[in-house]
Design an enzyme around this catalytic site. Structure first.
Site, PDB file in Angstrom:
ATOM      1  N   HIS A 111       0.798  -1.233   0.000  1.00  0.00           N
ATOM      2  CA  HIS A 111       0.000   0.000   0.000  1.00  0.00           C
ATOM      3  C   HIS A 111       0.822   1.271   0.000  1.00  0.00           C
ATOM      4  O   HIS A 111       0.262   2.360   0.191  1.00  0.00           O
ATOM      5  CB  HIS A 111      -0.920   0.048   1.219  1.00  0.00           C
ATOM      6  CG  HIS A 111      -1.951  -1.021   1.251  1.00  0.00           C
ATOM      7  ND1 HIS A 111      -3.220  -0.853   0.742  1.00  0.00           N
ATOM      8  CD2 HIS A 111      -1.900  -2.283   1.716  1.00  0.00           C
ATOM      9  CE1 HIS A 111      -3.909  -1.971   0.905  1.00  0.00           C
ATOM     10  NE2 HIS A 111      -3.135  -2.864   1.499  1.00  0.00           N
ATOM     11  N   LYS A 152      -7.897  14.005   4.511  1.00  0.00           N
ATOM     12  CA  LYS A 152      -7.042  12.804   4.471  1.00  0.00           C
ATOM     13  C   LYS A 152      -6.003  12.990   5.568  1.00  0.00           C
ATOM     14  O   LYS A 152      -5.926  14.056   6.180  1.00  0.00           O
ATOM     15  CB  LYS A 152      -6.359  12.685   3.108  1.00  0.00           C
ATOM     16  CG  LYS A 152      -5.713  14.000   2.639  1.00  0.00           C
ATOM     17  CD  LYS A 152      -5.106  13.903   1.245  1.00  0.00           C
ATOM     18  CE  LYS A 152      -6.082  13.907   0.103  1.00  0.00           C
ATOM     19  NZ  LYS A 152      -6.184  12.659  -0.621  1.00  0.00           N
ATOM     20  N   ARG A 153      -5.198  11.961   5.840  1.00  0.00           N
ATOM     21  CA  ARG A 153      -4.135  12.148   6.815  1.00  0.00           C
ATOM     22  C   ARG A 153      -3.205  13.274   6.373  1.00  0.00           C
ATOM     23  O   ARG A 153      -3.049  13.525   5.176  1.00  0.00           O
ATOM     24  CB  ARG A 153      -3.339  10.850   6.978  1.00  0.00           C
ATOM     25  CG  ARG A 153      -4.043   9.845   7.837  1.00  0.00           C
ATOM     26  CD  ARG A 153      -4.260  10.371   9.255  1.00  0.00           C
ATOM     27  NE  ARG A 153      -3.016  10.373   9.983  1.00  0.00           N
ATOM     28  CZ  ARG A 153      -2.675   9.508  10.928  1.00  0.00           C
ATOM     29  NH1 ARG A 153      -3.538   8.579  11.300  1.00  0.00           N
ATOM     30  NH2 ARG A 153      -1.516   9.577  11.531  1.00  0.00           N
ATOM     31  N   LYS A 210       1.143  14.424   0.462  1.00  0.00           N
ATOM     32  CA  LYS A 210      -0.247  14.701   0.063  1.00  0.00           C
ATOM     33  C   LYS A 210      -0.460  16.183  -0.241  1.00  0.00           C
ATOM     34  O   LYS A 210      -1.478  16.577  -0.782  1.00  0.00           O
ATOM     35  CB  LYS A 210      -1.206  14.226   1.151  1.00  0.00           C
ATOM     36  CG  LYS A 210      -1.197  12.693   1.341  1.00  0.00           C
ATOM     37  CD  LYS A 210      -2.093  12.278   2.496  1.00  0.00           C
ATOM     38  CE  LYS A 210      -1.997  10.803   2.835  1.00  0.00           C
ATOM     39  NZ  LYS A 210      -2.737   9.928   1.909  1.00  0.00           N
ATOM     40  N   THR A 259      -8.454   6.555  -1.659  1.00  0.00           N
ATOM     41  CA  THR A 259      -9.814   6.017  -1.694  1.00  0.00           C
ATOM     42  C   THR A 259     -10.813   7.135  -1.401  1.00  0.00           C
ATOM     43  O   THR A 259     -11.973   7.056  -1.813  1.00  0.00           O
ATOM     44  CB  THR A 259      -9.990   4.869  -0.688  1.00  0.00           C
ATOM     45  OG1 THR A 259      -9.348   5.236   0.547  1.00  0.00           O
ATOM     46  CG2 THR A 259      -9.383   3.590  -1.207  1.00  0.00           C
ATOM     47  N   LYS A 294     -14.688   8.324  -3.008  1.00  0.00           N
ATOM     48  CA  LYS A 294     -15.893   8.699  -2.254  1.00  0.00           C
ATOM     49  C   LYS A 294     -16.448  10.025  -2.754  1.00  0.00           C
ATOM     50  O   LYS A 294     -17.658  10.185  -2.921  1.00  0.00           O
ATOM     51  CB  LYS A 294     -15.573   8.793  -0.752  1.00  0.00           C
ATOM     52  CG  LYS A 294     -15.221   7.442  -0.143  1.00  0.00           C
ATOM     53  CD  LYS A 294     -14.541   7.546   1.219  1.00  0.00           C
ATOM     54  CE  LYS A 294     -13.847   6.215   1.522  1.00  0.00           C
ATOM     55  NZ  LYS A 294     -12.840   6.305   2.581  1.00  0.00           N
TER      56      LYS A 294
HETATM   57  C1  26W Z   1       4.520   0.894   9.748  1.00  0.00           C
HETATM   58  C2  26W Z   1       3.819   2.191   9.689  1.00  0.00           C
HETATM   59  C3  26W Z   1       2.841   2.227   8.573  1.00  0.00           C
HETATM   60  C4  26W Z   1       1.484   2.296   8.855  1.00  0.00           C
HETATM   61  C5  26W Z   1       0.566   2.295   7.845  1.00  0.00           C
HETATM   62  C6  26W Z   1       3.254   2.161   7.270  1.00  0.00           C
HETATM   63  C7  26W Z   1       2.342   2.159   6.255  1.00  0.00           C
HETATM   64  C8  26W Z   1       0.999   2.215   6.537  1.00  0.00           C
HETATM   65  C9  26W Z   1      -0.032   2.158   5.448  1.00  0.00           C
HETATM   66  C10 26W Z   1       0.386   1.144   4.399  1.00  0.00           C
HETATM   67  C11 26W Z   1      -0.275   3.495   4.869  1.00  0.00           C
HETATM   68  C12 26W Z   1      -1.539   3.543   4.109  1.00  0.00           C
HETATM   69  O1  26W Z   1      -2.622   3.597   4.671  1.00  0.00           O
HETATM   70  N1  26W Z   1      -1.458   3.549   2.783  1.00  0.00           N
HETATM   71  C13 26W Z   1      -2.605   3.906   1.984  1.00  0.00           C
HETATM   72  O2  26W Z   1      -3.308   2.747   1.604  1.00  0.00           O
HETATM   73  C14 26W Z   1      -4.498   3.087   0.918  1.00  0.00           C
HETATM   74  C15 26W Z   1      -5.271   1.822   0.660  1.00  0.00           C
HETATM   75  O3  26W Z   1      -4.642   1.056  -0.295  1.00  0.00           O
HETATM   76  C16 26W Z   1      -4.177   3.838  -0.360  1.00  0.00           C
HETATM   77  O4  26W Z   1      -5.379   4.234  -0.967  1.00  0.00           O
HETATM   78  C17 26W Z   1      -3.335   5.070  -0.046  1.00  0.00           C
HETATM   79  O5  26W Z   1      -2.920   5.674  -1.260  1.00  0.00           O
HETATM   80  C18 26W Z   1      -2.131   4.683   0.776  1.00  0.00           C
HETATM   81  O6  26W Z   1      -1.432   5.839   1.206  1.00  0.00           O
END
Ligand code: 26W
Length: 809
Positions: free
Chosen positions: A356, A544-545, A550, A652, A656
């Site tokens: 992701h 978004k975050r 971003k 995502t 929406k």
């Molecule tokens: C280890 C810390 C950490 C925590 C969460 C690293 C990475 C993440 C996630 C993978 C970050 C995340 O939420 N990525 C998002 O995933 C969505 C669902 O696929 C995508 O739509 C977003 O573009 C992507 O940033």
């Protein structure tokens, strides 16, 4: 599907629940009690269906999908479950008849915020689709006591508050202590031979009990239900002073301490890895409990683990559950007595990995020393996996550099993504562009060796929740125009809307629905935050975050430039324009917090400047979360999707907005690319460098100061960061970051300055188009009509057909 209730039987059930649980009749019950009673009544129905679903699964012996994710951002469930069970109107009426306001009861439910953002919400949407498509599936995660923090804005700055959701939220959970599993940490390994087999036992380990708390989820228009299994941690034995003399007291105290912390909090870092040992404990706790419970059920049904891969598929949501690979190996070898090769064969045919993110700082790399002490047996297995993988790569490539890049253990670290690639049957990205970047760049070497593993599954969202449930006005227009509710189970039916794109009456209806939604949202924000929104203004939204890639800061810079134009010429803005932001920053991400403060300083300055009245407004929406998004999406007109091309895996939120008729101002990044493929240039406002141009510019050497020197408009707006705003806070640090870089990061790492003019022009085109309401509504309808490609039902069907190989409705 059978309907479980009439209004009358629902009233009776609610009344009975109130009596049994709270000893009250409806007239005496509080809203909280009624909310719990409603949840319990629906939970009962779903639990009964769950019994049948389990019996059926055993009888039919179908392949099971296991979706492992450290995050499930479920949000609220009451309205959603009532909707899926087809009793929403009955529930509203029953609550009314018993003297309650349904809207108040729904509003009381806390969000189950067991996730950060995109990855966690995706898991929740997929659980709905897997259930609605009648796929036998289970989600697994941790039953965090505290979900994602609640955000307060105090003097323009983010303050984090604990999110104690379980008080009311636990009404959905069914604890199953009889299905508890034991998870082992630390200890020492002892090896011995018996019956010609080498046995390995872990002595002196710290043991923690994993107790499942099941949340049953109903699908739409089906009797099928699935389960989200959330693991809670408990000590195996109470700290008993009697143990003191036997020297076991300390162990017990250690176990109690570990159990108390493991399921306590969700890590609030999104897209940023920090090698915290508690986080690794959480990962192994949840993975080990899950794999043990899957293996146990499988053994009960089939009496052997040799056909495990034929009857189970384990999908892992990013690398966070990567330890499933060595944990499966441990169970197959140590507990089922298989040989390595057989165990490996079964494991690699059972696991699939979704990536992701391509951000380097988000990739998990655990220190080997931590693995070694915390998970000694798992560490041994990882070493063996790594050695064998290394040999395979060497034989294939004979290339030292590739060997290094593909290594699982390197430089004292375990690289979890490479472990997943080696240990799985499939690796997928979450949008076309993202999957291409994985194949051609991030995982290029692995893809060269095992191209068959690499796939794309573009993300999707639960359109029943994100359109039908939250936007009743639009839902009813769609039903009128497409001939009923077919689109709920068949998203491509939305395409029928296109026939009405030029229909003036339909355009007017669409505009009226948006207007009403804007007014509703304005009323809500007045109540929640005391801010008055002008419903005549364009609602231009970025939620978004908060992350530098971003580019919320690019949005802010554009607003500053508009504000400066307005100061030069009070007639520079004719169309009222309201910019809405919502974003949580990871508590330790200082720059992100500064950007939040900047947006609030800017909002405050503009709010106090009379020349901005009815022209320009900026609002920071506090505590952006699923339930706020549900109110905001239907009211949004412009969707800001402005990440640096190549950085946003999919997005995502973009989907929406599109489904609710907002038009996108965006870069060709993530799923925006696919959005553009169906919409064309004429139905969105694209701008900025493309992913390959971003790479090229960085290779050539990007010097943002040149742009600063060359472009007076840009310069003036960057200078405003130094001077600051009405509150006297300076943003010199952000200015410095953009022009010169700081703390090892390159100047303007995310190319805001490079895309600035192109972005301003896209916003101008957007504002111009807004003035032509016919054109705007035609585009809006077109967006809704073609948003079918982003239905989670489509995405889940892709997984089912191409990765899981399971049947679906
Ligand atoms: C280890 C810390 C950490 C925590 C969460 C690293 C990475 C993440 C996630 C993978 C970050 C995340 O939420 N990525 C998002 O995933 C969505 C669902 O696929 C995508 O739509 C977003 O573009 C992507 O940033």
């Amino acid at each position: 599907m059978t309907t479980p209730f009439t209004t009358k039987t629902l009233e009776e059930a609610l009344t009975a629940k109130l009596m049994l649980n709270f000893g009250k009749v409806p007239e005496e019950a509080t809203d909280q009690e009624m909310m719990k009673a409603s949840a319990l009544v629906l939970r009962d129905v779903m639990a009964i269906r769950g019994v049948e679903a389990n019996r059926k699964a055993r009888r039919e012996q179908k392949k099971q999908v296991h979706y492992l994710s450290l995050e499930f951002l479920m949000g609220r469930s009451l309205m959603k479950n009532a909707y899926n069970l087809n009793v929403l109107p009955e529930l509203k009426e029953a609550l009314g008849n018993l003297g309650f306001k349904a809207a108040d009861i729904f509003e009381l439910e806390p969000d189950a915020g067991l996730g950060n953002g995109g990855l966690g919400r995706l898991a929740a949407c997929y659980l709905d689709s897997m259930t609605s498509l009648e796929i036998p599936a289970t989600g697994y995660s941790i039953c965090y006591e505290l979900g994602i923090f609640k955000q307060k804005i105090v003097e323009g700055q983010q303050v984090e508050m604990p999110d104690d959701w379980k008080n009311l939220g636990a009404a959905w959970l069914l604890p199953k202590p009889e299905e508890a599993q034991e998870v082992l940490f630390g200890g020492t390994l002892r090896e011995f031979w018996n019956n010609g087999h080498l046995h390995i036992v872990n002595e002196n380990a710290t043991r923690v009990q994993a107790i499942p708390c099941d949340m049953v989820v109903a699908g739409y228009d089906t009797d099928h239900v699935n389960t989200l299994r959330l693991w809670d941690a408990r000590a195996t034995k109470p700290v008993d002073m009697a143990l003191f003399s036997r020297g076991e007291y300390l162990k017990a105290a250690e176990e109690t301490a570990m159990a108390a912390t493991i399921a306590k909090i969700l890590y609030p870092e999104d897209n940023h890895y920090e090698g915290k040992s508690l986080r690794l404990k959480q990962q192994y706790f949840f993975v080990s409990a899950t794999v043990q419970s899957i293996a146990k059920k499988h053994l009960e049904t089939y009496g052997t683990l040799k056909n495990f891969h034929e009857k189970n598929v384990i999908q892992i949501n990013d690398t966070h559950p990567a330890l499933v690979v060595p944990e499966l190996m441990r169970i197959f070898i140590d507990e089922a007595g298989m040989k390595w090769d057989e165990a490996w064969e079964i494991t690699t045919q059972s696991v699939a990995y979704t990536n992701h993110t391509v951000l380097a700082e988000a990739l998990e790399r655990w220190p080997q020393s931590l693995m070694e002490t915390l998970l000694p047996r798992i560490w041994q297995i990882i070493q063996e996996i790594s050695d064998r993988w290394q040999r395979k790569v060497e034989e294939f490539y004979h290339d030292g550099e590739k060997l290094q890049r593909m290594a699982i253990i390197w430089g004292g670290e375990v690289r979890m993504a490479n472990l997943c690639i080696a240990g799985g049957m499939a690796v997928n990205g979450v949008s076309g562009l993202h999957s291409d970047i994985l194949k051609k760049d991030v995982f290029k070497d692995a893809c060269g060796m095992e191209p068959h593993k690499f796939q794309n599954v573009t993300n999707g969202i639960d359109h029943r929740r994100w359109l039908s449930e939250i936007n009743p006005g639009l839902d009813s227009l769609i039903r009128d125009l497409t001939g009923g509710d077919d689109y709920l189970k068949n998203p491509p039916a939305l395409r029928k809307l296109e026939a009405y794109a030029d229909d003036k009456a339909v355009q007017a209806q669409l505009a009226a629905i948006k207007r009403e939604n804007k007014e509703n949202f304005a009323r809500y924000i007045k109540r929640a935050q005391g801010v008055v929104l002008n419903p005549d203004a364009i609602f231009d939204v970025q939620v978004k975050r908060l992350h530098e890639y971003k580019r919320q800061l690019l949005n802010a810079l554009h607003i500053i430039s508009l504000y400066q134009k307005l100061q030069d010429d009070p007639n520079a803005i004719t169309q009222p324009h309201t910019f809405l932001f919502g974003a949580k920053a990871a508590p330790g991400y200082a720059v992100a917090k500064r950007i939040i403060r900047l947006i609030n300083s800017l909002a405050d300055d503009i709010a106090h400047n009379p020349i901005c009245k009815d022209k320009l407004q900026v609002v920071f929406l506090e505590n952006y979360r699923v339930s706020l998004a549900e109110k905001l999406m239907p009211a949004s007109e412009v969707s800001q999707q402005i990440s640096t091309a190549g950085k946003e895996a999919s997005g995502t939120g973009n989907m929406k907005f599109m489904m609710n008729g907002a038009l996108t101002v965006g870069t060709l990044d993530g799923a925006n690319v696919e959005m553009h493929e169906v919409l064309g240039d004429e139905n969105m406002f694209l701008f900025g460098l493309h992913a390959d141009e971003v790479q090229q510019l960085k290779r050539e050497g990007y010097v943002p100061q040149r742009l600063y020197n060359r472009d007076p408009e840009l310069r003036r707006c960057l200078d405003a960061l130094r001077t600051g705003f009405r509150d006297g806070v300076t943003y010199e640090d952000l200015y410095q970051r953009l022009l010169f870089g700081m703390g090892g990061s390159a100047a303007d790492e995310y190319l805001l300055l490079a895309d600035f003019q192109s972005y301003c022009q896209a916003e101008e085109r957007m504002v111009k188009t807004y003035a032509d309401s016919e054109q705007w509504n035609r585009m809006s309808l077109c967006n809704i009509a073609r948003s079918d490609i982003f239905a989670a039902d489509r995405a889940v069907a892709d997984y089912a057909n191409n990765i899981w190989h399971v049947e679906h409705r």
